[in-house]
Design a protein around this motif. Structure first.
Motif, PDB file in Angstrom:
ATOM      1  N   LYS A 112       1.240   0.208  -5.093  1.00  0.00           N
ATOM      2  CA  LYS A 112       1.858   0.468  -3.970  1.00  0.00           C
ATOM      3  C   LYS A 112       2.563  -0.562  -3.310  1.00  0.00           C
ATOM      4  O   LYS A 112       3.593  -0.591  -2.818  1.00  0.00           O
ATOM      5  CB  LYS A 112       1.079   1.298  -2.863  1.00  0.00           C
ATOM      6  CG  LYS A 112       0.059   2.361  -3.499  1.00  0.00           C
ATOM      7  CD  LYS A 112      -0.745   3.107  -2.535  1.00  0.00           C
ATOM      8  CE  LYS A 112      -2.049   2.435  -1.971  1.00  0.00           C
ATOM      9  NZ  LYS A 112      -2.839   2.077  -3.115  1.00  0.00           N
ATOM     10  N   THR A 113       1.616  -1.727  -2.963  1.00  0.00           N
ATOM     11  CA  THR A 113       2.060  -2.901  -2.533  1.00  0.00           C
ATOM     12  C   THR A 113       3.039  -3.668  -3.293  1.00  0.00           C
ATOM     13  O   THR A 113       4.142  -4.100  -2.771  1.00  0.00           O
ATOM     14  CB  THR A 113       0.660  -3.764  -2.163  1.00  0.00           C
ATOM     15  OG1 THR A 113      -0.010  -3.254  -1.296  1.00  0.00           O
ATOM     16  CG2 THR A 113       1.122  -5.183  -1.657  1.00  0.00           C
ATOM     17  N   GLN A 114       3.042  -3.382  -4.607  1.00  0.00           N
ATOM     18  CA  GLN A 114       3.911  -4.081  -5.836  1.00  0.00           C
ATOM     19  C   GLN A 114       5.398  -3.520  -5.403  1.00  0.00           C
ATOM     20  O   GLN A 114       6.365  -4.211  -5.305  1.00  0.00           O
ATOM     21  CB  GLN A 114       3.465  -3.901  -7.077  1.00  0.00           C
ATOM     22  CG  GLN A 114       2.263  -4.564  -7.323  1.00  0.00           C
ATOM     23  CD  GLN A 114       2.292  -6.056  -7.182  1.00  0.00           C
ATOM     24  OE1 GLN A 114       3.253  -6.576  -7.720  1.00  0.00           O
ATOM     25  NE2 GLN A 114       1.435  -6.479  -6.502  1.00  0.00           N
ATOM     26  N   THR A 141      -1.195  -4.132   7.356  1.00  0.00           N
ATOM     27  CA  THR A 141      -2.343  -4.011   7.912  1.00  0.00           C
ATOM     28  C   THR A 141      -3.544  -4.619   7.224  1.00  0.00           C
ATOM     29  O   THR A 141      -4.709  -4.327   7.618  1.00  0.00           O
ATOM     30  CB  THR A 141      -2.722  -2.421   8.163  1.00  0.00           C
ATOM     31  OG1 THR A 141      -2.774  -1.768   7.055  1.00  0.00           O
ATOM     32  CG2 THR A 141      -1.254  -1.854   9.019  1.00  0.00           C
ATOM     33  N   GLU A 142      -3.278  -4.794   5.866  1.00  0.00           N
ATOM     34  CA  GLU A 142      -4.552  -5.136   5.093  1.00  0.00           C
ATOM     35  C   GLU A 142      -4.376  -6.395   4.623  1.00  0.00           C
ATOM     36  O   GLU A 142      -5.286  -6.879   3.591  1.00  0.00           O
ATOM     37  CB  GLU A 142      -4.370  -4.176   3.690  1.00  0.00           C
ATOM     38  CG  GLU A 142      -4.771  -2.690   4.102  1.00  0.00           C
ATOM     39  CD  GLU A 142      -4.795  -1.850   2.945  1.00  0.00           C
ATOM     40  OE1 GLU A 142      -3.899  -1.882   2.102  1.00  0.00           O
ATOM     41  OE2 GLU A 142      -5.509  -0.844   2.879  1.00  0.00           O
ATOM     42  N   ASN A 143      -3.429  -7.314   5.283  1.00  0.00           N
ATOM     43  CA  ASN A 143      -3.213  -8.690   4.503  1.00  0.00           C
ATOM     44  C   ASN A 143      -2.957  -8.875   3.249  1.00  0.00           C
ATOM     45  O   ASN A 143      -3.580  -9.600   2.660  1.00  0.00           O
ATOM     46  CB  ASN A 143      -4.675  -9.530   5.214  1.00  0.00           C
ATOM     47  CG  ASN A 143      -4.427 -11.125   4.927  1.00  0.00           C
ATOM     48  OD1 ASN A 143      -3.013 -11.442   5.121  1.00  0.00           O
ATOM     49  ND2 ASN A 143      -5.209 -11.855   5.039  1.00  0.00           N
ATOM     50  N   THR A 144      -1.950  -8.018   2.587  1.00  0.00           N
ATOM     51  CA  THR A 144      -1.661  -8.062   1.148  1.00  0.00           C
ATOM     52  C   THR A 144      -0.409  -8.496   1.109  1.00  0.00           C
ATOM     53  O   THR A 144       0.143  -8.450  -0.151  1.00  0.00           O
ATOM     54  CB  THR A 144      -1.931  -6.739   0.765  1.00  0.00           C
ATOM     55  OG1 THR A 144      -1.363  -5.870   1.399  1.00  0.00           O
ATOM     56  CG2 THR A 144      -3.376  -6.336   0.438  1.00  0.00           C
ATOM     57  N   PHE A 145       0.200  -8.991   2.099  1.00  0.00           N
ATOM     58  CA  PHE A 145       1.631  -9.554   1.810  1.00  0.00           C
ATOM     59  C   PHE A 145       1.423 -11.096   1.135  1.00  0.00           C
ATOM     60  O   PHE A 145       0.811 -11.802   1.698  1.00  0.00           O
ATOM     61  CB  PHE A 145       2.512  -9.681   3.310  1.00  0.00           C
ATOM     62  CG  PHE A 145       3.905 -10.441   2.887  1.00  0.00           C
ATOM     63  CD1 PHE A 145       4.933  -9.754   1.917  1.00  0.00           C
ATOM     64  CD2 PHE A 145       3.928 -11.631   3.245  1.00  0.00           C
ATOM     65  CE1 PHE A 145       5.969 -10.408   1.823  1.00  0.00           C
ATOM     66  CE2 PHE A 145       5.357 -12.393   3.072  1.00  0.00           C
ATOM     67  CZ  PHE A 145       6.292 -11.681   2.232  1.00  0.00           C
ATOM     68  N   VAL A 211       5.203  -0.120   6.247  1.00  0.00           N
ATOM     69  CA  VAL A 211       4.228  -0.224   6.753  1.00  0.00           C
ATOM     70  C   VAL A 211       2.948  -0.138   5.759  1.00  0.00           C
ATOM     71  O   VAL A 211       3.084   0.693   4.846  1.00  0.00           O
ATOM     72  CB  VAL A 211       3.857   0.951   7.824  1.00  0.00           C
ATOM     73  CG1 VAL A 211       2.473   0.797   8.254  1.00  0.00           C
ATOM     74  CG2 VAL A 211       4.916   0.884   9.011  1.00  0.00           C
ATOM     75  N   ASP A 212       2.208  -0.997   5.371  1.00  0.00           N
ATOM     76  CA  ASP A 212       1.300  -1.118   4.223  1.00  0.00           C
ATOM     77  C   ASP A 212      -0.030  -1.789   4.593  1.00  0.00           C
ATOM     78  O   ASP A 212       0.012  -2.931   5.036  1.00  0.00           O
ATOM     79  CB  ASP A 212       1.854  -2.361   3.292  1.00  0.00           C
ATOM     80  CG  ASP A 212       1.269  -2.237   1.781  1.00  0.00           C
ATOM     81  OD1 ASP A 212       0.233  -1.481   1.605  1.00  0.00           O
ATOM     82  OD2 ASP A 212       1.474  -3.188   1.204  1.00  0.00           O
ATOM     83  N   SER A 213      -0.879  -0.778   5.127  1.00  0.00           N
ATOM     84  CA  SER A 213      -0.954   0.416   4.736  1.00  0.00           C
ATOM     85  C   SER A 213      -0.716   1.451   6.133  1.00  0.00           C
ATOM     86  O   SER A 213      -1.524   0.929   7.194  1.00  0.00           O
ATOM     87  CB  SER A 213      -2.257   0.881   4.011  1.00  0.00           C
ATOM     88  OG  SER A 213      -3.316   1.698   4.469  1.00  0.00           O
TER      89      SER A 213
HETATM   90 MG    MG Z   1      -1.887  -2.297  -1.256  1.00  0.00          MG
END
Ligand code: MG
Ligand code: ADP
Length: 323
Positions: A112-114, A141-145, A211-213
């Motif tokens: 999803k983030t990819q 929201t998950e600090n995955t950028f 918006v992730d996530s």
């Molecule tokens: Mg993700």
């Protein structure tokens, strides 16, 4: 209202000036005016005035009804953003649509983030290369950028198109904010509207909001509570804020979502996205991501107002999302 009069279709700087001089300073003031009153004041035709009023009512959330021709007019502006993958684009009828919410749901690590990162790159390309020539806002929201990942993907596109794209420039057009809780997340959509207005004036229109996530905070904060009504009400507000952003700026809105086990599933896939009916009904397109062999991912279009269900196979590689 956070929207400037100039944002309304059919209102140029000159018309906006005339409206302001006559006391129509805000979108709300325009929304409740009569067409003849507005036509005289701003020296425009009455049908143009009616259109402006309609747009103002919509922007100000007043009224609620609009005529089919206006809906069609807005629909004509719908843009399609390439995913960079042939099958995926075809399944989506050309790409990810603006003025709509596209939900990516799937298990941890499904990609999803990819996909979100790849869209943040693709949207900056010109239309010839499947982009929308726009900038990006990400609510993380998950600090995955990961900016490093953006750099890899930009380099991937340089390779693909034989161009020399500068990753630094792409990163400059991605505006990221961390959301610390669900209330903050909702507030960030208002900030996003302000930022998008500024960027529009600078000639860098926002064409993608991510918006992730979507549900991570909501899920964590409302764990074990007796009632979900409060959560669903807040979520509803959030989803409509996102939809409105898409309409206002003719932008794609992409949200990621987690899945949970369906306790009652005897047949079919035992997982479903969280967020219940609120998310289900406000997301225009729902995409279910699953891991396959190695770097392959299967993306299933589960729900769409106008497209058949379907599946596409993509690959998540170092260069980004590919066929
Ligand atoms: Mg993700
Ligand atoms: P989620 O659905 O949880 O958001 P991600 O989008 O973060 O999942 O996907 C993570 C997966 O993406 C990793 O397990 C890996 O397979 C792939 N991936 C991440 N970064 C890279 C990279 N630089 N090169 C190749 N594959 C990557």
């Amino acid at each position: 209202s956070e929207i400037a009069l100039e944002e309304l279709p059919g209102v140029g700087p000159a018309t906006a000036e005339k409206l302001k001089e006559a006391g129509f300073n805000t979108i709300e003031a325009v929304a409740v005016a009569s067409p003849s009153e507005l036509a005289t004041t701003a020296e425009i035709g009455e049908s143009t005035a009616a259109k402006i009023i309609n747009a103002a009512r919509q922007a100000a959330d007043i009224g609620g009804f609009e005529t089919g021709d206006l809906v069609l007019e807005r629909r004509k502006l719908v843009g399609k953003l390439t995913t960079g993958c042939t099958e995926f684009d075809e399944m989506m009828g050309g790409g990810i649509e603006t003025q709509a919410i596209t939900e990516l749901y799937g298990e941890f690590g499904s990609g999803k983030t990819q996909v979100a990162h790849q869209l943040a790159v693709n949207v900056q390309m010109d239309r010839e290369h499947g982009g929308l020539g726009g900038s990006v806002i990400i609510i993380d929201t998950e600090n995955t950028f990961r900016p490093e990942r953006i750099t890899q993907m930009v380099n991937g596109l340089s390779e693909k198109y034989g161009m020399e794209l500068n990753p630094e420039e792409f990163l400059q057009n991605i505006h990221v904010a961390r959301a610390y809780n669900s209330n903050h997340q909702i507030l960030l959509v208002d900030s996003a509207v302000d930022l998008a207005n500024e960027l529009k004036e600078m000639g860098k229109p926002v064409r993608l909001l991510i918006v992730d996530s979507l549900m991570a905070h909501f899920r964590a904060e409302y764990v074990g509570r007796g009632t979900l009504a409060d959560r669903q009400q807040k979520l509803n507000k959030h989803m409509h804020g996102l939809l409105r952003f898409g309409d206002l700026f003719n932008a794609c809105v992409v949200v990621t979502n987690q899945v949970m086990a369906k306790p009652d599933a005897f047949f079919g896939d035992p997982t479903r996205p969280i967020g219940g009916h609120i998310v289900g009904h406000t997301a225009t397109f729902r995409l279910y991501l699953r891991k396959s062999k190695g770097e392959k991912r299967i993306i299933r279009l589960v729900d769409s107002p106008s497209l058949p269900e379907g599946e596409a196979v993509v690959a998540v590689t170092t260069a980004g999302l590919t066929d």
